[in-house]
Scaffold this motif. Structure first.
Motif, PDB file in Angstrom:
ATOM      1  N   LEU A 139      -1.205  -8.364  -4.468  1.00  0.00           N
ATOM      2  CA  LEU A 139       0.192  -8.590  -4.116  1.00  0.00           C
ATOM      3  C   LEU A 139       0.914  -9.365  -5.216  1.00  0.00           C
ATOM      4  O   LEU A 139       2.068  -9.060  -5.558  1.00  0.00           O
ATOM      5  N   LYS A 157      -2.980  -0.425  -2.125  1.00  0.00           N
ATOM      6  CA  LYS A 157      -2.520  -0.954  -0.834  1.00  0.00           C
ATOM      7  C   LYS A 157      -1.376  -1.943  -1.039  1.00  0.00           C
ATOM      8  O   LYS A 157      -0.412  -1.965  -0.256  1.00  0.00           O
ATOM      9  N   ALA A 158      -1.463  -2.744  -2.102  1.00  0.00           N
ATOM     10  CA  ALA A 158      -0.385  -3.687  -2.409  1.00  0.00           C
ATOM     11  C   ALA A 158       0.896  -2.951  -2.761  1.00  0.00           C
ATOM     12  O   ALA A 158       2.000  -3.401  -2.429  1.00  0.00           O
ATOM     13  N   ILE A 197       1.854  -0.084  -1.517  1.00  0.00           N
ATOM     14  CA  ILE A 197       2.406   0.404  -0.255  1.00  0.00           C
ATOM     15  C   ILE A 197       3.082  -0.723   0.515  1.00  0.00           C
ATOM     16  O   ILE A 197       4.198  -0.566   1.035  1.00  0.00           O
ATOM     17  N   VAL A 198       2.427  -1.870   0.563  1.00  0.00           N
ATOM     18  CA  VAL A 198       2.953  -3.004   1.323  1.00  0.00           C
ATOM     19  C   VAL A 198       4.254  -3.531   0.723  1.00  0.00           C
ATOM     20  O   VAL A 198       5.211  -3.842   1.439  1.00  0.00           O
ATOM     21  N   THR A 199       4.318  -3.638  -0.602  1.00  0.00           N
ATOM     22  CA  THR A 199       5.475  -4.253  -1.265  1.00  0.00           C
ATOM     23  C   THR A 199       6.576  -3.259  -1.616  1.00  0.00           C
ATOM     24  O   THR A 199       7.727  -3.643  -1.805  1.00  0.00           O
ATOM     25  N   LEU A 241      -3.748   7.252   3.741  1.00  0.00           N
ATOM     26  CA  LEU A 241      -2.810   6.473   4.555  1.00  0.00           C
ATOM     27  C   LEU A 241      -3.226   6.440   6.017  1.00  0.00           C
ATOM     28  O   LEU A 241      -2.759   5.602   6.787  1.00  0.00           O
ATOM     29  N   SER A 251      -8.698  -4.907   0.230  1.00  0.00           N
ATOM     30  CA  SER A 251      -7.520  -5.492   0.885  1.00  0.00           C
ATOM     31  C   SER A 251      -6.484  -5.844  -0.161  1.00  0.00           C
ATOM     32  O   SER A 251      -6.831  -6.291  -1.261  1.00  0.00           O
ATOM     33  N   GLU A 252      -5.206  -5.661   0.204  1.00  0.00           N
ATOM     34  CA  GLU A 252      -4.124  -6.004  -0.705  1.00  0.00           C
ATOM     35  C   GLU A 252      -4.021  -7.505  -0.965  1.00  0.00           C
ATOM     36  O   GLU A 252      -3.318  -7.944  -1.875  1.00  0.00           O
ATOM     37  N   ASN A 253      -4.748  -8.304  -0.184  1.00  0.00           N
ATOM     38  CA  ASN A 253      -4.670  -9.765  -0.312  1.00  0.00           C
ATOM     39  C   ASN A 253      -5.650 -10.339  -1.325  1.00  0.00           C
ATOM     40  O   ASN A 253      -5.560 -11.508  -1.675  1.00  0.00           O
ATOM     41  N   PHE A 303      -4.878   2.844   7.175  1.00  0.00           N
ATOM     42  CA  PHE A 303      -4.004   1.971   6.390  1.00  0.00           C
ATOM     43  C   PHE A 303      -2.635   2.615   6.333  1.00  0.00           C
ATOM     44  O   PHE A 303      -2.455   3.659   5.722  1.00  0.00           O
ATOM     45  N   GLY A 308       0.250   0.491   5.874  1.00  0.00           N
ATOM     46  CA  GLY A 308       1.171  -0.436   5.238  1.00  0.00           C
ATOM     47  C   GLY A 308       1.827  -1.373   6.212  1.00  0.00           C
ATOM     48  O   GLY A 308       1.625  -1.343   7.403  1.00  0.00           O
TER      49      GLY A 308
END
Length: 546
Positions: free
Chosen positions: A287, A322-323, A325-327, A506, A522-524, A544, A546
Motif C-alpha cells: 500500500l 492487491k494494493a 485494486i484497493v487504492t 478477483l 496481502s496488500e498490507n 479478493f 478489493g
C-alpha cells in the motif's frame, strides 16, 4: 623445487659474476637475472601463495595462464554456439549490425534443432511483406493517472549506471538513443551530466540509495527529485525494487572510489562509504508503494512512473496487485528483470542461483495483471539477455510490450566480453573509470553503432512478426512460439505457460497454480503468511474483490 631454485640461483649468479671478469659487457646480463633472483627470494619468504612458495618464479606462470584462460578459450576453443554468457554467433551479429555490414549466415543453422530447449517461431503461408510493415513501432506508456504519456520504442537501453560504465560509454549510449529515438535507462547510480548532455530520452531509475535525490542520511529528498524529474529529457521514472544480477542484495561504494564528481552526481558525502541497502526506506508495504508511486508521479508533473523487479516470491507481486485494486493507483509500467540479467559484478551465488529467469517471470507477471484485470493500465518491459530479434519476439509472445537491453548495447559499443567489468581494466573502455582506457572509446564513432544496432534489431523482430502473418508486436501470443522439450515432443509457449482468464484473480475459485500464493499474500505486507498454506482449497479460499 625450493632447493633446486636456491642451488641453481647460486650457481648461475656465481657463473655470471665470473663471466663479467672475463668479458665486461656480460655485466648487462645481471639486469635480467638479478630481478628474477630477487623475485625468487621474495617467493620463498612470502606466506600468502603456496604455489609460488614451493615453486619460486615458475609458480607465477600459473597465475599468468589463469588470466589468459578466458581469452584463449573465447578465441581458440569455443564454437560459435557454446560460449557464455553470450556465444560468438550472437556477439558477431551484434557487431555486424552495429557496423552496418552483412549479418546473414551461409549454409544453414549451426544450432542442433533436435536438442532439448531449441525454440522457433511458426511462420504463416500468409506472411506479410516486410517492406510494408512499420519497422519502428511505438508503445504509449501512461495509465489513466499519467498526464505526460511517453511514446516509446519497443527496444531501449537497460539500466547501467555512470560509475559502472565510463563517461564515454554513457555519452555514446545516450547519443545513440538520441539518433535512434529510443530511451536510455540511467541505472541506480544517479542522473549524471553524461546522461543529459547528448539530449537522448531518459528513464531515470531510483534505487534504494536514492542517488541524485537523497538526504545525507540516505533517505529520499523529494525536492531534489522534483528538480530533476521535471527536466524535459526525463521521460519516465523507474523505481528499482530488485535487479536480475543480484536480487535481494544491496551494495557498497567504498569511500576511496567516491570522487568529487560521483559525490556531486549522487548527492553523497566525500570520504564516506556509500551504502545501497537491499530494501527501500520510502515504503515498507504494498500500500505504501502505491502511495510512493502516486507521489513521484505528482512531483514529476504527471510523467509515467513504474517499478523494476526480479521476481522472487510470487505472493509479493500478488500483494502489490492487491494494493493496486484497493487504492486504485497503478504503475504506468513494470520492468521484469530476469535472474540471468546483469552487466557488472555480483556474488557468484546470486548470479547463478537467485531470482526467477525472465521467461517464467514475464509469463507470471502478465498472467497476474490479467487475472486482476490490470493489464489494460500497465505496460510490461522485459529485461534480461535480449540481444536479437528473436529474443524480442519471444518476449512479446509472453506478454511484454517493450524490451530493454544492457549487454547487447555494450557489445554495440565495442565490448568483447572480456569479463573484466569489475576490475576497472575493461580493454574497450566501456566498463572502466581508467581515463587512458576510456580514450579508446570514441563517442562520435560508437554512438552511430548503438543507433544502427537498435534499428537493425527492431527491424529483424518486425520482419519475423511479419513472417508469422502479423502486423505489430502486440498481435503475437504464446501459441506462435514452439520449444522442443524432449526428442519426440514439442510444446508451444501457450502449453508451457498457459494463460489464465481475465479477472480470474478477483473471485474464487482462483486458477489452481495461483491458489496458494493468493492465500498467503496481502496488500498490507510484502511478507507471505505461510500459516495459511494448509487452508488453501478452491472451495475455501475467500475471493479478493478489493
Amino acid at each position: 623445487m625450493r632447493k633446486l631454485f636456491i642451488f641453481s640461483a647460486i650457481i648461475i649468479l656465481a657463473a655470471l659474476v665470473g663471466w663479467t671478469f672475463l668479458w665486461k659487457p656480460a655485466v648487462w646480463s645481471l639486469v635480467i637475472f638479478v630481478p628474477i633472483f630477487i623475485l625468487g627470494v621474495y617467493d620463498l619468504l612470502q606466506t600468502e601463495h603456496t604455489i609460488t612458495r614451493n615453486f619460486p618464479v615458475f609458480g607465477h606462470l600459473r597465475f599468468l595462464m589463469e588470466d589468459l584462460r578466458p581469452k584463449v578459450y573465447q578465441y581458440f576453443i569455443e564454437s560459435d554456439t557454446n560460449g557464455t554468457p553470450f556465444n560468438r554467433q550472437n556477439r558477431s551479429v551484434i557487431y555486424q549490425r552495429a557496423k552496418k555490414v552483412d549479418d546473414t549466415r551461409p549454409f544453414g543453422t549451426e544450432l542442433d534443432v533436435y536438442e532439448n530447449g531449441y525454440e522457433w517461431l511458426n511462420h504463416s503461408i500468409a506472411a506479410l511483406d516486410h517492406t510494408k510493415l512499420n519497422l519502428d513501432p511505438r508503445i504509449t506508456v501512461g495509465g489513466p493517472l499519467c498526464k505526460q504519456p511517453y511514446s516509446a520504442s519497443v527496444y531501449n537501453i537497460s539500466a547501467m549506471s555512470f560509475g559502472s560504465l565510463s563517461q564515454n560509454a554513457i555519452l555514446a549510449l545516450n547519443s545513440g538513443a538520441k539518433i535512434g529515438n529510443f530511451a536510455h535507462n540511467t541505472g541506480e547510480g544517479g542522473l549524471s551530466d553524461y546522461h543529459l548532455q547528448p539530449g537522448g530520452d531518459i528513464i531515470w531509475q531510483i534505487g534504494t540509495g536514492y542517488f541524485s535525490c537523497r538526504h545525507k542520511d540516505g533517505t529520499i529528498d523529494y525536492n531534489a527529485f522534483k528538480q530533476r524529474a521535471i527536466l524535459p529529457q526525463v521521460k519516465m521514472i523507474e523505481i528499482k525494487l530488485s535487479q536480475g544480477a543480484k536480487p535481494g542484495h544491496g551494495g557498497i561504494l567504498p569511500a576511496a572510489k567516491v570522487t568529487p564528481e560521483i559525490a556531486r552526481i549522487r548527492l553523497v558525502e566525500m570520504g564516506e562509504d556509500v551504502i545501497s541497502p537491499p530494501y527501500h526506506t520510502a515504503f515498507s508495504t504494498p500500500l505504501e508503494l502505491m502511495s510512493f508511486i502516486k507521489q513521484l508521479r505528482e512531483l514529476s508533473e504527471g510523467k509515467p512512473v513504474g517499478f523494476k523487479l526480479c521476481v522472487g516470491h510470487k505472493s509479493e507481486f500478488l500483494a502489490i496487485c492487491k494494493a493496486m485494486i484497493v487504492t486504485g493507483i497503478y504503475p504506468d509500467f513494470i520492468t521484469v528483470d530476469g535472474g540471468e540479467g546483469g552487466t557488472g559484478a555480483a556474488p557468484l551465488e546470486f548470479s547463478n542461483s537467485v531470482g526467477m529467469p525472465l521467461r517464467e517471470a514475464l509469463a507470471f507477471i502478465y498472467d497476474a495483471l490479467t487475472g486482476f484485470d490490470l493489464k489494460q493500465h500497465i505496460k510490461i518491459i522485459a529485461s534480461g539477455k535480449v540481444a536479437t530479434g528473436f529474443d524480442l519476439v519471444k518476449n512479446f509472445a509472453l506478454g511484454a510490450d517493450m524490451c530493454n537491453s544492457a549487454r547487447g548495447m555494450m557489445f554495440a559499443l565495442g565490448c568483447i566480453q572480456a569479463l573484466e567489468c569489475n576490475t576497472n581494466t575493461c580493454p574497450t573502455g566501456v566498463a572502466t573509470q581508467d581515463k587512458s582506457l576510456m580514450k579508446g572509446l570514441v563517442v562520435g564513432e560508437k554512438k552511430d553503432r548503438v543507433a544502427s544496432f537498435h534499428k537493425a534489431t527492431v527491424s529483424s523482430a518486425i520482419q519475423m512478426i511479419g513472417a508469422a502473418g502479423l502486423q505489430h508486436p502486440c498481435d503475437i501470443h504464446r501459441m506462435f512460439i514452439y520449444r522442443r522439450v524432449s526428442n519426440n515432443q514439442i510444446q508451444t509457449y501457450g502449453e508451457l505457460f498457459p494463460y489464465i482468464p481475465k479477472g480470474s484473480l478477483l473471485n474464487t475459485p482462483y486458477p489452481l497454480n495461483f491458489e496458494m500464493d493468493m492465500a498467503i499474500s496481502s496488500e498490507n505486507t510484502f511478507v507471505p503468511d505461510y500459516s495459511k498454506v494448509s487452508q488453501v482449497a478452491s472451495t475455501e479460499a475467500s475471493a479478493f474483490i478489493g
